[in-house]
Design an enzyme around this catalytic site. Structure first.
Site, PDB file in Angstrom:
ATOM      1  N   PHE A 112      72.346  57.147  16.432  1.00  0.00           N
ATOM      2  CA  PHE A 112      71.406  56.393  16.031  1.00  0.00           C
ATOM      3  C   PHE A 112      72.072  55.587  15.519  1.00  0.00           C
ATOM      4  CE2 PHE A 112      69.249  55.755  12.244  1.00  0.00           C
ATOM      5  CZ  PHE A 112      70.253  56.404  11.408  1.00  0.00           C
ATOM      6  N   LYS A 113      72.753  55.859  14.925  1.00  0.00           N
ATOM      7  CA  LYS A 113      73.620  54.704  14.122  1.00  0.00           C
ATOM      8  C   LYS A 113      73.944  52.768  14.614  1.00  0.00           C
ATOM      9  CE  LYS A 113      74.013  57.351   9.317  1.00  0.00           C
ATOM     10  NZ  LYS A 113      73.884  57.798  10.180  1.00  0.00           N
ATOM     11  N   ASP A 114      74.162  53.411  15.874  1.00  0.00           N
ATOM     12  CA  ASP A 114      74.459  52.050  16.687  1.00  0.00           C
ATOM     13  C   ASP A 114      73.249  51.840  16.510  1.00  0.00           C
ATOM     14  OD1 ASP A 114      77.184  53.390  17.562  1.00  0.00           O
ATOM     15  OD2 ASP A 114      75.770  54.602  18.873  1.00  0.00           O
TER      16      ASP A 114
END
Ligand SMILES: *Cc1c(COP(=O)(O)O)cnc(C)c1O
Length: 470
Positions: A112-114
């Protein structure tokens, strides 16, 4: 909108001023002076917007020093079906008993860091060009954050990335993900040591203030406000998909480590998004669960930090947590300064009294923890009953989510990574391998671009010097 520090410095700063910065000068974190309230009519209007337009509307409330049309273009460039796999960007899928999984992990690095980092890449490029400046990002990674940063910054003008990683200690998949990047502005430095050695080198280089200034060294750590802001958007997007009208409420369950993701949920709720509960899930590293249960925040030593099968949640202190405590204490900067600036340094933690903790419940927070055995059982159950594979972090979220289900309230569990990244534990749980995503098949065979270096800050400086010369 202006930004102030959690430790009492009220000097008002614009978004562009804090975008490229880390901590505030007084050591605090930046927060907006207030959270804009979203009324029903606005919620109704936002409900049908495509993700990029929703992001633009929301960001516009917090960013008034980038012209609207530019900001809109940045959002449209970032949130495309091409980069995130589907037109919805963050689609929901049902998993029985009112649980919905919100897919936040279909970006380039499968975590999810993207969601935030991809936007940050475009924002950095834009702001640096506008100022005629350059930035050299120096970081240390044991996996996730480093690859998300590299994929966000690859090919961006004005930005270079120097990423240190422990040589031979990342998973073959993570290593391939990073080292296969051929972009000239991405530099992988494999250090002959462990992750802590890499971090020590970053600190040593950053503490050389003259070098730092001369080479325009910066970071992209999780305390960056723009990252947090980008994450607020998917709470709205998840809510809209799970409900029909704005009288409906939902709860969110969030696998947590540094408290960045769930802090974005807190911001969404403060803006008036009808969120009933924010369910915080930890793994065996339960610093945050302990706080919400007892009011005691006790930072762990590295010897007390467990290496678990949900490694991105293996934290000993939660870097974004100070933002939440600032709100919890009615934005009393002096009190936050004494807790985070003094008590943590002197005593390794602090305890809040019952009256100080009282707002936590009215902010919707509940918590729980999950262990390796829970993770295996949850992954197995999701596979057997729903024919769906979930990753180890998402499993922690789902396990704790199920302890807080309420009739008639959809429970949205944030999927923070894809199972393909954690094949070993998936195999242990269900006896088979997760399918590698199409876009990344065969990356282990691509040529690798990296240099190997001893644990020596001087050599890293030399390398940076050589590769930033104009
Ligand atoms: C970073 C990360 C988390 C923790 O998120 P925080 O914002 O640090 O709380 C959870 N799961 C995965 C897969 C991550 O990469």
């Amino acid at each position: 909108m202006k930004y102030i520090s959690t430790r009492g410095d009220k000097t008002p700063r614009g978004f562009s001023d804090i975008l490229l910065e880390g901590l505030a000068p007084d050591g605090g974190l930046y927060l907006p002076t207030h959270y804009p309230r979203i009324d029903d009519a606005t919620l109704q209007r936002w409900r049908t917007l495509p993700y990029a337009e929703l992001a633009f509307e929301l960001l516009s409330l917090y960013i008034d020093d980038i012209p609207s049309e530019d900001l809109r273009a940045l959002c449209r460039k970032t949130y495309t079906a091409e980069v995130f796999g589907t037109p919805q960007i963050v689609p929901l899928r049902p998993l029985g008993e009112g649980v919905l999984i919100e897919a936040l992990s279909n970006g380039p690095t499968l975590a999810f860091k993207d969601m935030a980092m991809q936007l940050l890449g475009h924002l950095f490029e834009y702001e640096l060009a506008r100022r005629g400046e350059e930035l050299n990002i120096l970081g240390a990674t044991s996996g996730d954050t480093g690859s998300a940063a590299e994929y966000a910054m690859r090919g961006k003008k004005g930005v270079r990335v120097f990423m240190l990683s422990p040589h031979g200690r990342m998973s073959p998949f993570q290593q391939a993900q990073m080292f296969s990047l051929q972009d000239a502005n991405i530099h992988n430095i494999a250090v002959e040591g462990v992750f802590d050695d890499c971090q020590d080198i970053v600190k040593a280089v950053s503490n050389d203030l003259e070098f730092k200034r001369r080479h325009k060294i910066g970071t992209v750590n999780s305390i960056n406000w723009a990252r947090l802001l980008a994450q607020v958007v998917y709470y709205f997007a998840g809510y809209f998909q799970a409900t029909k009208t704005s009288t409906d409420v939902v709860s969110f369950a969030v696998p947590s480590g540094n408290f960045g993701n769930i802090c974005a949920g807190h911001v969404a709720r403060m803006m008036g998004l009808p969120i009933r509960r924010l369910v915080l899930a930890t793994n065996e590293n339960d610093v945050l669960d302990e706080f919400f249960r007892t009011g005691t925040y006790r930072v762990r030593r590295s010897s007390e930090t467990h290496e678990t099968s949900s490694p991105s949640m293996d934290i000993s202190k939660a870097s974004n947590f100070e933002r939440f405590v600032f709100d919890l204490l009615a934005r009393d900067g002096a009190r936050v300064q004494s807790l985070f600036g003094q008590e943590i340094a002197q005593k390794g933690g602090f305890t809040l009294g019952a009256s100080e903790m009282a707002p936590a419940a009215s902010f919707g927070f509940v918590s729980g923890r999950s262990t390796h055995a829970d993770r295996l059982a949850t992954i197995r159950d999701a596979f057997q009953r729903f024919d769906t594979m979930i990753d180890t972090h998402t499993a922690d979220g789902l396990k704790v989510a199920r302890e807080h289900l309420e009739p008639g309230v959809p429970m949205i569990v944030l999927e923070t990574a894809l199972p393909a990244k954690f094949a070993e534990t998936i195999r242990e749980a269900i006896g088979r391998d997760p399918a590698p995503p199409a876009a990344l098949q065969g990356i282990e065979k691509l040529p690798k671009r990296f240099v190997v270096m001893p644990v020596d800050a001087g050599q890293v400086k030399g390398y940076i010097e050589k590769h930033t010369a104009v």
